[in-house]
Write a protein that holds these residues in place. Structure first.
Motif, mmCIF file in Angstrom:
data_model
loop_
_atom_site.group_PDB
_atom_site.id
_atom_site.type_symbol
_atom_site.label_atom_id
_atom_site.label_comp_id
_atom_site.label_asym_id
_atom_site.label_seq_id
_atom_site.Cartn_x
_atom_site.Cartn_y
_atom_site.Cartn_z
ATOM 1 N N GLY A 242 -71.084 -18.988 0.614
ATOM 2 C CA GLY A 242 -69.753 -19.734 1.063
ATOM 3 C C GLY A 242 -68.607 -19.320 1.007
ATOM 4 N N ALA A 243 -68.312 -17.994 0.732
ATOM 5 C CA ALA A 243 -66.875 -17.315 0.917
ATOM 6 C C ALA A 243 -66.462 -17.417 2.413
ATOM 7 C CB ALA A 243 -66.870 -15.981 0.354
ATOM 8 N N THR A 244 -65.283 -17.442 2.678
ATOM 9 C CA THR A 244 -64.654 -17.197 3.918
ATOM 10 C C THR A 244 -65.196 -15.692 4.468
ATOM 11 O OG1 THR A 244 -62.759 -17.113 5.481
ATOM 12 C CG2 THR A 244 -62.313 -16.340 3.458
ATOM 13 N N SER B 48 -76.477 -19.775 2.074
ATOM 14 C CA SER B 48 -76.403 -20.710 1.237
ATOM 15 C C SER B 48 -75.794 -22.034 2.084
ATOM 16 C CB SER B 48 -75.569 -20.456 0.063
ATOM 17 O OG SER B 48 -74.144 -20.488 0.727
ATOM 18 N N TRP C 29 -73.208 -23.647 1.438
ATOM 19 C CA TRP C 29 -71.794 -23.483 1.631
ATOM 20 C C TRP C 29 -71.696 -22.494 2.664
ATOM 21 C CZ3 TRP C 29 -68.103 -26.738 1.461
ATOM 22 C CH2 TRP C 29 -68.361 -27.855 0.760
ATOM 23 N N GLY C 30 -72.535 -21.556 2.940
ATOM 24 C CA GLY C 30 -72.411 -20.288 4.030
ATOM 25 C C GLY C 30 -72.890 -21.068 5.270
ATOM 26 N N SER D 202 -69.643 -15.099 -2.515
ATOM 27 C CA SER D 202 -68.651 -15.712 -3.102
ATOM 28 C C SER D 202 -68.680 -15.458 -4.766
ATOM 29 C CB SER D 202 -69.130 -17.443 -2.786
ATOM 30 O OG SER D 202 -70.196 -17.598 -3.828
ATOM 31 N N THR E 270 -71.525 -17.236 -6.469
ATOM 32 C CA THR E 270 -72.855 -16.328 -6.095
ATOM 33 C C THR E 270 -72.800 -14.961 -7.024
ATOM 34 O OG1 THR E 270 -73.512 -17.181 -3.942
ATOM 35 C CG2 THR E 270 -74.321 -15.035 -4.554
HETATM 36 C C1 LIG Z 1 -63.595 -22.983 4.020
HETATM 37 C C2 LIG Z 1 -63.925 -22.282 2.895
HETATM 38 C C3 LIG Z 1 -63.594 -20.992 2.405
HETATM 39 C C4 LIG Z 1 -64.040 -20.662 1.081
HETATM 40 N N1 LIG Z 1 -63.826 -19.259 0.610
HETATM 41 C C5 LIG Z 1 -64.289 -18.721 -0.438
HETATM 42 C C6 LIG Z 1 -63.779 -17.419 -0.752
HETATM 43 O O1 LIG Z 1 -63.263 -16.706 0.112
HETATM 44 N N2 LIG Z 1 -64.506 -17.011 -2.154
HETATM 45 C C7 LIG Z 1 -65.091 -17.767 -2.713
HETATM 46 O O2 LIG Z 1 -65.336 -17.286 -3.782
HETATM 47 N N3 LIG Z 1 -65.412 -19.071 -2.612
HETATM 48 C C8 LIG Z 1 -64.979 -19.610 -1.361
HETATM 49 N N4 LIG Z 1 -65.338 -20.907 -1.080
HETATM 50 C C9 LIG Z 1 -65.580 -21.897 -2.087
HETATM 51 C C10 LIG Z 1 -67.319 -21.545 -2.191
HETATM 52 O O3 LIG Z 1 -67.820 -22.095 -0.971
HETATM 53 C C11 LIG Z 1 -67.852 -22.335 -3.254
HETATM 54 O O4 LIG Z 1 -67.444 -21.689 -4.624
HETATM 55 C C12 LIG Z 1 -69.381 -22.508 -3.328
HETATM 56 O O5 LIG Z 1 -69.595 -23.047 -4.531
HETATM 57 C C13 LIG Z 1 -70.092 -21.215 -3.101
HETATM 58 O O6 LIG Z 1 -71.430 -21.484 -3.071
HETATM 59 P P1 LIG Z 1 -72.501 -20.234 -2.594
HETATM 60 O O7 LIG Z 1 -72.385 -19.063 -3.182
HETATM 61 O O8 LIG Z 1 -73.943 -20.936 -3.319
HETATM 62 O O9 LIG Z 1 -72.323 -20.267 -1.216
HETATM 63 C C14 LIG Z 1 -64.720 -21.364 0.205
HETATM 64 C C15 LIG Z 1 -65.381 -22.668 0.712
HETATM 65 C C16 LIG Z 1 -64.743 -23.205 1.802
HETATM 66 C C17 LIG Z 1 -65.217 -24.733 2.183
#
Ligand SMILES: Cc1cc2nc3c(=O)[nH]c(=O)nc-3n(C[C@H](O)[C@H](O)[C@H](O)COP(=O)(O)O)c2cc1C
Length: 189
Positions: free
Chosen positions: A9-11, A36, A38-39, A87, A90
């Motif tokens: 879920g990082a951009t 994921s 958020w991905g 992210s 992760t």
């Molecule tokens: C639009 C959007 C952009 C995001 N960009 C980032 C990013 O660039 N880096 C980051 O670490 N988290 C970012 N996040 C937050 C993560 O989505 C969040 O921490 C999430 O828990 C990550 O879970 P995952 O690693 O299981 O996908 C962003 C969230 C949203 C909604």
């Protein structure tokens, strides 16, 4: 060659998509995709791809909750795992060995089996926790490959920048891509 590709879920979900598109054209590579939750959300917010289109780029797809999947075990032969984008959440969960979802579990397996882990870590600015987590994993042999643009190849579009980073990532698998513009020394214009 079996390669796990995960989009978290990082951009910058486009990096994971472009890597899948490149690998789809390489006959000897089979891709195993984990998105994921958020991905999935960032992908929907940032790109025009549907989930089905992205899933069709991969040879195999898995649910993040599916800790019983074959890529959750070291006995399944995988050559490498790319998390693009990765992210900070992760990254942190891999660093501490949390293994509570298929992304961090598969990465944990890659590390224990001494296979190749490539993380396109994305956050800015970085705090000390982020930096320490990257350093710890780098010391274990993980390739930390933040998606930072290069300008020496004169990119004209965002697509050029995305492609360059995706090609540099695939380069790490030891796959030679003719499309990658490599630095060949300074030349007079
Ligand atoms: C639009 C959007 C952009 C995001 N960009 C980032 C990013 O660039 N880096 C980051 O670490 N988290 C970012 N996040 C937050 C993560 O989505 C969040 O921490 C999430 O828990 C990550 O879970 P995952 O690693 O299981 O996908 C962003 C969230 C949203 C909604």
């Amino acid at each position: 060659m079996n390669v796990i590709v995960s989009i978290t879920g990082a951009t910058g979900s486009i990096f994971g998509i472009r890597i899948l598109e490149i690998l789809k054209d390489i006959k000897e590579v089979k891709t195993h995709l984990i998105l994921s939750s958020w991905g999935k959300k960032t992908l929907e917010a940032e790109t025009n791809y549907t989930m089905e289109e992205v899933e069709q780029l991969a040879d195999f797809i898995y649910e993040t909750a599916d800790l019983g999947a074959r890529i959750s075990s070291g006995s399944f032969q995988v050559d490498a795992m790319i998390i693009a984008p990765c992210s900070m959440k992760t990254l942190a969960s891999i660093r501490i060995g949390l293994a509570d979802n298929l992304v961090s579990r598969a990465a944990d397996v890659i590390l224990k089996e001494r296979r190749k882990l490539i993380l396109l870590t994305r956050e800015t600015p970085l705090n000390t926790i982020h930096l320490e987590n990257m350093l710890a994993l780098s010391k274990m042999g993980t390739i930390i490959l933040p998606p930072m643009p290069a300008f020496y190849n004169n990119p004209q579009t965002i697509n050029d920048i995305v492609n360059h980073i995706a090609y540099r990532t695939v380069d790490q698998l030891g796959i030679i891509l003719p499309n990658l513009k490599r630095w060949d020394g300074l030349r007079e214009k």
